[in-house]
Design a protein around this motif. Structure first.
Motif, PDB file in Angstrom:
ATOM      1  N   ASP A 179       0.822  -1.212   0.000  1.00 34.12           N
ATOM      2  CA  ASP A 179       0.000   0.000   0.000  1.00 34.12           C
ATOM      3  C   ASP A 179       0.858   1.266   0.000  1.00 34.12           C
ATOM      4  OD1 ASP A 179      -2.338  -1.428  -0.063  1.00 34.12           O
ATOM      5  OD2 ASP A 179      -2.716  -1.300   2.094  1.00 34.12           O
ATOM      6  N   VAL A 180       1.880   1.289   0.845  1.00 35.97           N
ATOM      7  CA  VAL A 180       2.689   2.508   0.942  1.00 35.97           C
ATOM      8  C   VAL A 180       3.553   2.677  -0.303  1.00 35.97           C
ATOM      9  CG1 VAL A 180       4.754   1.601   2.126  1.00 35.97           C
ATOM     10  CG2 VAL A 180       3.988   3.937   2.566  1.00 35.97           C
ATOM     11  N   ARG A 181       3.982   1.571  -0.910  1.00 37.94           N
ATOM     12  CA  ARG A 181       4.743   1.694  -2.154  1.00 37.94           C
ATOM     13  C   ARG A 181       3.857   2.244  -3.270  1.00 37.94           C
ATOM     14  NH1 ARG A 181       9.828  -0.103  -2.305  1.00 37.94           N
ATOM     15  NH2 ARG A 181       9.823   0.011  -4.575  1.00 37.94           N
ATOM     16  N   MET A 182       2.585   1.873  -3.284  1.00 35.90           N
ATOM     17  CA  MET A 182       1.673   2.423  -4.275  1.00 35.90           C
ATOM     18  C   MET A 182       1.509   3.920  -4.093  1.00 35.90           C
ATOM     19  SD  MET A 182       0.704   0.258  -6.534  1.00 35.90           S
ATOM     20  CE  MET A 182      -0.692   1.147  -7.220  1.00 35.90           C
ATOM     21  N   ARG A 183       1.517   4.384  -2.845  1.00 34.08           N
ATOM     22  CA  ARG A 183       1.398   5.822  -2.589  1.00 34.08           C
ATOM     23  C   ARG A 183       2.586   6.581  -3.173  1.00 34.08           C
ATOM     24  NH1 ARG A 183       0.549   6.983   3.629  1.00 34.08           N
ATOM     25  NH2 ARG A 183       0.347   9.117   2.817  1.00 34.08           N
ATOM     26  N   LEU A 184       3.756   5.956  -3.156  1.00 32.08           N
ATOM     27  CA  LEU A 184       4.964   6.654  -3.572  1.00 32.08           C
ATOM     28  C   LEU A 184       5.376   6.365  -5.011  1.00 32.08           C
ATOM     29  CD1 LEU A 184       7.107   6.157  -0.327  1.00 32.08           C
ATOM     30  CD2 LEU A 184       6.095   8.294  -1.146  1.00 32.08           C
ATOM     31  N   ASN A 185       4.942   5.228  -5.566  1.00 40.39           N
ATOM     32  CA  ASN A 185       5.442   4.836  -6.879  1.00 40.39           C
ATOM     33  C   ASN A 185       5.035   5.789  -8.001  1.00 40.39           C
ATOM     34  OD1 ASN A 185       6.952   2.707  -6.023  1.00 40.39           O
ATOM     35  ND2 ASN A 185       5.757   1.127  -7.059  1.00 40.39           N
ATOM     36  N   GLU A 186       3.834   6.359  -7.920  1.00 42.92           N
ATOM     37  CA  GLU A 186       3.440   7.299  -8.978  1.00 42.92           C
ATOM     38  C   GLU A 186       4.349   8.522  -8.958  1.00 42.92           C
ATOM     39  OE1 GLU A 186      -0.467   9.473 -10.928  1.00 42.92           O
ATOM     40  OE2 GLU A 186      -0.691   8.318  -9.077  1.00 42.92           O
ATOM     41  N   LEU A 187       4.742   8.927  -7.768  1.00 47.94           N
ATOM     42  CA  LEU A 187       5.684  10.046  -7.673  1.00 47.94           C
ATOM     43  C   LEU A 187       7.055   9.630  -8.193  1.00 47.94           C
ATOM     44  CD1 LEU A 187       4.800  11.469  -4.138  1.00 47.94           C
ATOM     45  CD2 LEU A 187       4.324  12.523  -6.352  1.00 47.94           C
ATOM     46  N   LEU A 188       7.497   8.435  -7.829  1.00 49.85           N
ATOM     47  CA  LEU A 188       8.795   7.957  -8.298  1.00 49.85           C
ATOM     48  C   LEU A 188       8.818   7.827  -9.820  1.00 49.85           C
ATOM     49  CD1 LEU A 188       9.550   5.245  -5.594  1.00 49.85           C
ATOM     50  CD2 LEU A 188      10.860   7.342  -5.989  1.00 49.85           C
ATOM     51  N   ASP A 189       7.684   7.399 -10.395  1.00 46.45           N
ATOM     52  CA  ASP A 189       7.611   7.246 -11.847  1.00 46.45           C
ATOM     53  C   ASP A 189       7.682   8.583 -12.575  1.00 46.45           C
ATOM     54  OD1 ASP A 189       7.468   4.519 -11.706  1.00 46.45           O
ATOM     55  OD2 ASP A 189       5.284   4.430 -11.830  1.00 46.45           O
ATOM     56  N   ALA A 190       7.417   9.668 -11.850  1.00 53.05           N
ATOM     57  CA  ALA A 190       7.401  10.989 -12.472  1.00 53.05           C
ATOM     58  C   ALA A 190       8.760  11.681 -12.419  1.00 53.05           C
ATOM     59  CB  ALA A 190       6.351  11.869 -11.794  1.00 53.05           C
ATOM     60  N   ILE A 191       9.722  11.066 -11.732  1.00 51.08           N
ATOM     61  CA  ILE A 191      11.062  11.653 -11.687  1.00 51.08           C
ATOM     62  C   ILE A 191      11.995  10.770 -12.503  1.00 51.08           C
ATOM     63  CG2 ILE A 191      10.626  12.663  -9.426  1.00 51.08           C
ATOM     64  CD1 ILE A 191      12.418  10.570  -8.188  1.00 51.08           C
ATOM     65  N   PRO A 192      13.078  11.337 -13.021  1.00 47.69           N
ATOM     66  CA  PRO A 192      13.956  10.551 -13.899  1.00 47.69           C
ATOM     67  C   PRO A 192      14.672   9.437 -13.141  1.00 47.69           C
ATOM     68  CG  PRO A 192      14.935  12.677 -13.399  1.00 47.69           C
ATOM     69  CD  PRO A 192      13.537  12.734 -12.873  1.00 47.69           C
ATOM     70  N   LEU A 193      14.914   8.328 -13.869  1.00 46.48           N
ATOM     71  CA  LEU A 193      15.746   7.263 -13.325  1.00 46.48           C
ATOM     72  C   LEU A 193      17.200   7.661 -13.545  1.00 46.48           C
ATOM     73  CD1 LEU A 193      13.862   4.069 -14.519  1.00 46.48           C
ATOM     74  CD2 LEU A 193      14.487   4.580 -12.154  1.00 46.48           C
ATOM     75  N   LEU A 194      17.933   7.831 -12.480  1.00 45.80           N
ATOM     76  CA  LEU A 194      19.316   8.277 -12.550  1.00 45.80           C
ATOM     77  C   LEU A 194      20.240   7.058 -12.468  1.00 45.80           C
ATOM     78  CD1 LEU A 194      19.015  11.266 -10.047  1.00 45.80           C
ATOM     79  CD2 LEU A 194      18.649  11.265 -12.531  1.00 45.80           C
ATOM     80  N   GLU A 195      21.102   6.909 -13.456  1.00 48.09           N
ATOM     81  CA  GLU A 195      21.966   5.730 -13.534  1.00 48.09           C
ATOM     82  C   GLU A 195      22.774   5.523 -12.260  1.00 48.09           C
ATOM     83  OE1 GLU A 195      22.737   2.402 -15.520  1.00 48.09           O
ATOM     84  OE2 GLU A 195      21.853   4.041 -16.656  1.00 48.09           O
ATOM     85  N   ARG A 196      23.345   6.596 -11.760  1.00 51.11           N
ATOM     86  CA  ARG A 196      24.180   6.465 -10.549  1.00 51.11           C
ATOM     87  C   ARG A 196      23.333   6.053  -9.357  1.00 51.11           C
ATOM     88  NH1 ARG A 196      26.473   4.652  -7.448  1.00 51.11           N
ATOM     89  NH2 ARG A 196      28.170   5.331  -6.087  1.00 51.11           N
ATOM     90  N   ASN A 197      22.134   6.570  -9.280  1.00 55.10           N
ATOM     91  CA  ASN A 197      21.248   6.204  -8.177  1.00 55.10           C
ATOM     92  C   ASN A 197      20.882   4.725  -8.234  1.00 55.10           C
ATOM     93  OD1 ASN A 197      17.920   6.064  -7.563  1.00 55.10           O
ATOM     94  ND2 ASN A 197      19.237   6.801  -5.916  1.00 55.10           N
ATOM     95  N   ILE A 198      20.669   4.203  -9.443  1.00 56.11           N
ATOM     96  CA  ILE A 198      20.331   2.789  -9.583  1.00 56.11           C
ATOM     97  C   ILE A 198      21.501   1.915  -9.149  1.00 56.11           C
ATOM     98  CG2 ILE A 198      19.840   0.970 -11.273  1.00 56.11           C
ATOM     99  CD1 ILE A 198      18.129   2.960 -12.778  1.00 56.11           C
ATOM    100  N   VAL A 199      22.707   2.282  -9.541  1.00 56.70           N
ATOM    101  CA  VAL A 199      23.893   1.522  -9.121  1.00 56.70           C
ATOM    102  C   VAL A 199      23.991   1.508  -7.600  1.00 56.70           C
ATOM    103  CG1 VAL A 199      26.416   1.483  -9.129  1.00 56.70           C
ATOM    104  CG2 VAL A 199      25.163   1.951 -11.252  1.00 56.70           C
ATOM    105  N   HIS A 200      23.822   2.674  -6.999  1.00 60.04           N
ATOM    106  CA  HIS A 200      23.905   2.784  -5.539  1.00 60.04           C
ATOM    107  C   HIS A 200      22.773   1.999  -4.888  1.00 60.04           C
ATOM    108  CE1 HIS A 200      23.793   5.348  -1.675  1.00 60.04           C
ATOM    109  NE2 HIS A 200      24.737   4.451  -1.568  1.00 60.04           N
ATOM    110  N   SER A 201      21.588   2.090  -5.449  1.00 64.52           N
ATOM    111  CA  SER A 201      20.440   1.383  -4.906  1.00 64.52           C
ATOM    112  C   SER A 201      20.673  -0.121  -4.925  1.00 64.52           C
ATOM    113  CB  SER A 201      19.189   1.732  -5.712  1.00 64.52           C
ATOM    114  OG  SER A 201      18.060   1.041  -5.229  1.00 64.52           O
ATOM    115  N   ASN A 202      21.237  -0.621  -6.019  1.00 66.43           N
ATOM    116  CA  ASN A 202      21.513  -2.053  -6.110  1.00 66.43           C
ATOM    117  C   ASN A 202      22.570  -2.490  -5.104  1.00 66.43           C
ATOM    118  OD1 ASN A 202      19.643  -2.674  -8.130  1.00 66.43           O
ATOM    119  ND2 ASN A 202      21.064  -2.144  -9.777  1.00 66.43           N
ATOM    120  N   GLU A 203      23.551  -1.639  -4.864  1.00 63.94           N
ATOM    121  CA  GLU A 203      24.562  -1.951  -3.853  1.00 63.94           C
ATOM    122  C   GLU A 203      23.914  -2.052  -2.465  1.00 63.94           C
ATOM    123  OE1 GLU A 203      27.253   1.275  -4.352  1.00 63.94           O
ATOM    124  OE2 GLU A 203      28.310   0.367  -6.067  1.00 63.94           O
TER     125      GLU A 203
END
Length: 240
Positions: A179-203
């Protein structure tokens, strides 16, 4: 079965007052969070109606609404059923601040709620004696997130976080995380996916999973808290 825990949490009985609306909401949650992935089939109509606690008429109306919106398609024949479309409807072009206004999202409230739920889930998952199937499922979700392409990353990220919640053995907690991820995912989908952030997130994902598999609750909680703060910082930045 292990892979059904997230779907069990999402396909739980709806409240009777708004059966149609809640049925649509549950189905959309399952689709958007990747519990039923693109190309996969929804549970059979009879089973799904029973799990949701709604009539088959209500379920059919909800599925028809999702068909008209472009989320699913129905196929006839021996291997027919309702399938999630491989190509989802086009995402909104609205900016994150406009979406937040229209959703009425209290960002601080949503982020605080997520922090409490997901750090607690990681801690509890690490405190349990996990079976081989559970450990393998978690590692599989980690791998899928780590190798995901940009257009599937949000979905695979959500599936990993739901897998961690599933390991607590609490359907209610898994449902709350969804439920809480659904509240935030639409906002997350509206911001760019940053390559460096994805690398850090995976780490950070690897740190969380390692702590869970090592049975270290304190480390799992700490790693998850640091990971969630990164997402919170991005959202606060784009919404400021």
């Amino acid at each position: 079965m292990l892979r059904n825990r997230a779907s069990d949490a999402l396909f739980r009985a709806v409240r009777t007052g708004n059966a149609f609306e809640e049925t649509v909401e549950r189905l959309l949650q399952a689709i958007r969070l990747g519990v039923v992935a693109p190309g996969e089939r929804l549970p059979a109509e009879r089973e799904l109606a029973t799990r949701l606690g709604v009539s088959r008429v209500t379920l059919r109306e909800a599925i028809r609404a999702l068909q008209e919106s472009g989320y699913v398609e129905s196929r006839r024949g021996r291997y027919g059923g309702t399938f999630v479309n491989v190509e989802p409807p086009r995402a909104s072009r609205k900016g994150p601040r406009r979406i937040a206004r229209e959703m009425g999202v209290d960002l601080h409230d949503a982020l605080t709620h997520r922090h409490v739920l997901e750090t607690g889930a990681a801690e509890l998952a690490a405190s349990r004696e996990l079976g081989e199937a559970e450990r393998a499922h978690l590692v599989s979700r980690l791998s899928s997130a780590g190798t995901a392409e940009l257009h599937t990353y949000r979905r695979q990220d959500s599936r990993l976080h739901l897998a961690i919640a599933e390991l607590t053995g609490s359907a209610s907690l898994t449902s709350a995380v969804a439920d809480v991820r659904m509240r935030l995912n639409e906002l997350l989908d509206a911001i760019p996916l940053l390559e460096r952030n994805i690398v850090h997130s995976n780490e950070q994902h690897e740190e969380v999973v390692r702590a869970i598999l090592d049975g270290d609750p304190a480390a799992a909680r700490k790693a998850m808290a640091e990971h969630l703060e990164g997402t919170a910082s991005l959202l606060r930045g784009f919404l400021s």
